[in-house]
Design a protein around this motif. Sequence first.
Motif, PDB file in Angstrom:
ATOM      1  N   UNK A 180       8.647 -14.462   0.803  1.00 53.52           N
ATOM      2  CA  UNK A 180       7.613 -15.487   0.789  1.00 53.52           C
ATOM      3  C   UNK A 180       6.694 -15.490   1.994  1.00 53.52           C
ATOM      4  N   UNK A 181       6.908 -14.568   2.948  1.00 60.20           N
ATOM      5  CA  UNK A 181       6.044 -14.505   4.133  1.00 60.20           C
ATOM      6  C   UNK A 181       5.197 -13.240   4.019  1.00 60.20           C
ATOM      7  N   UNK A 182       3.895 -13.371   4.263  1.00 62.81           N
ATOM      8  CA  UNK A 182       2.990 -12.226   4.204  1.00 62.81           C
ATOM      9  C   UNK A 182       3.512 -11.111   5.122  1.00 62.81           C
ATOM     10  N   UNK A 183       3.703  -9.885   4.597  1.00 60.53           N
ATOM     11  CA  UNK A 183       4.290  -8.800   5.406  1.00 60.53           C
ATOM     12  C   UNK A 183       3.531  -8.502   6.700  1.00 60.53           C
ATOM     13  N   UNK A 184       2.205  -8.601   6.651  1.00 53.05           N
ATOM     14  CA  UNK A 184       1.397  -8.337   7.851  1.00 53.05           C
ATOM     15  C   UNK A 184       1.694  -9.388   8.924  1.00 53.05           C
TER      16      UNK A 184
ATOM     17  N   UNK B 169       4.743 -11.235  13.775  1.00 52.01           N
ATOM     18  CA  UNK B 169       5.750 -12.141  14.339  1.00 52.01           C
ATOM     19  C   UNK B 169       6.936 -11.358  14.904  1.00 52.01           C
ATOM     20  N   UNK B 170       7.350 -10.331  14.157  1.00 57.28           N
ATOM     21  CA  UNK B 170       8.468  -9.471  14.563  1.00 57.28           C
ATOM     22  C   UNK B 170       8.195  -8.857  15.937  1.00 57.28           C
TER      23      UNK B 170
ATOM     24  N   UNK C  41      -0.846  -5.347  18.560  1.00 55.66           N
ATOM     25  CA  UNK C  41       0.001  -5.869  17.483  1.00 55.66           C
ATOM     26  C   UNK C  41      -0.827  -6.074  16.212  1.00 55.66           C
ATOM     27  N   UNK C  42      -2.033  -6.602  16.370  1.00 59.64           N
ATOM     28  CA  UNK C  42      -2.908  -6.847  15.227  1.00 59.64           C
ATOM     29  C   UNK C  42      -3.314  -5.525  14.557  1.00 59.64           C
ATOM     30  N   UNK C  43      -3.683  -4.535  15.370  1.00 62.44           N
ATOM     31  CA  UNK C  43      -4.110  -3.241  14.819  1.00 62.44           C
ATOM     32  C   UNK C  43      -2.953  -2.533  14.114  1.00 62.44           C
ATOM     33  N   UNK C  44      -1.778  -2.537  14.748  1.00 61.47           N
ATOM     34  CA  UNK C  44      -0.611  -1.884  14.144  1.00 61.47           C
ATOM     35  C   UNK C  44      -0.282  -2.537  12.810  1.00 61.47           C
ATOM     36  N   UNK C  45      -0.276  -3.861  12.776  1.00 60.92           N
ATOM     37  CA  UNK C  45       0.047  -4.589  11.534  1.00 60.92           C
ATOM     38  C   UNK C  45      -0.985  -4.313  10.449  1.00 60.92           C
ATOM     39  N   UNK C  46      -2.252  -4.257  10.830  1.00 59.85           N
ATOM     40  CA  UNK C  46      -3.326  -4.028   9.867  1.00 59.85           C
ATOM     41  C   UNK C  46      -3.223  -2.635   9.239  1.00 59.85           C
TER      42      UNK C  46
ATOM     43  N   UNK D 257      -0.577  -0.485   9.310  1.00 57.42           N
ATOM     44  CA  UNK D 257       0.751  -0.023   8.909  1.00 57.42           C
ATOM     45  C   UNK D 257       1.251  -0.645   7.604  1.00 57.42           C
ATOM     46  N   UNK D 258       0.890  -1.915   7.389  1.00 57.16           N
ATOM     47  CA  UNK D 258       1.452  -2.657   6.261  1.00 57.16           C
ATOM     48  C   UNK D 258       0.584  -2.489   5.005  1.00 57.16           C
ATOM     49  N   UNK D 259       1.241  -2.230   3.893  1.00 58.55           N
ATOM     50  CA  UNK D 259       0.538  -2.126   2.604  1.00 58.55           C
ATOM     51  C   UNK D 259      -0.067  -3.487   2.232  1.00 58.55           C
ATOM     52  N   UNK D 260      -1.239  -3.439   1.626  1.00 61.65           N
ATOM     53  CA  UNK D 260      -1.900  -4.686   1.180  1.00 61.65           C
ATOM     54  C   UNK D 260      -1.118  -5.278   0.009  1.00 61.65           C
TER      55      UNK D 260
END
Length: 198
Positions: free
Chosen positions: A82-86, A91-92, A188-193, A195-198
């Motif tokens: 239920x939490x957006x993966x990005x 947060x991680x 952190x923002x760039x890596x999350x953007x 790395x994570x599938x939409x």
Amino acid sequence: MKGFSKREREIIQKGLFEKGKELFGQFGIKKTSVEDLTKAVGISKGAFYSFYNSKEELFFTILEHYESEFREQLLKEAFQEGVDPKDSLKRFLKKAIVMMEENPILDKFRKGEMEYLLRKLPEEKLMEHFGDEDDFFLQFVEEQKRRGVFKDYDSKAISGIFKMIFFVNMNKDGFGEESYDEMIELVVDMVSTYLVNE
């Protein structure tokens, strides 16, 4: 030297571990002596070496304990339902950085004790430790790729990015206090953007 019973050894070992956490957390490795540790648990300096080869080995044992707890706690909180993966990845990574900075042992290690420790410990012990660290990141990455959370980049490359972020944090003093927080936020923002599938 009088031998210790099994029960005495367990009590002393626990005492050295607890006092080590306290003294190393307060003073660091260099400023904590074997005598400080042995006085705190009521044994002789000679007796200390029947438990650990050096104060550095005791510090490393405590460090590994904290790292194990640290990994366990992070994995519990990563990519919850239920939490957006990005957002979850952001947060991680942020939580990992905060946990490192709030733990006195990890913080001391981050503030210049790492180089000293690397010089003092046997190479095979260090190789084993860093191998475990590589395995942790790689397993984490593989699991997230299997679940479809991460894009299909090379797993070792992704694992290396996570290690790089922690390495930057370990050496944050070299990046300038005034821009460090914003820099980490951007990374952190760039890596999350990316790395994570939409």
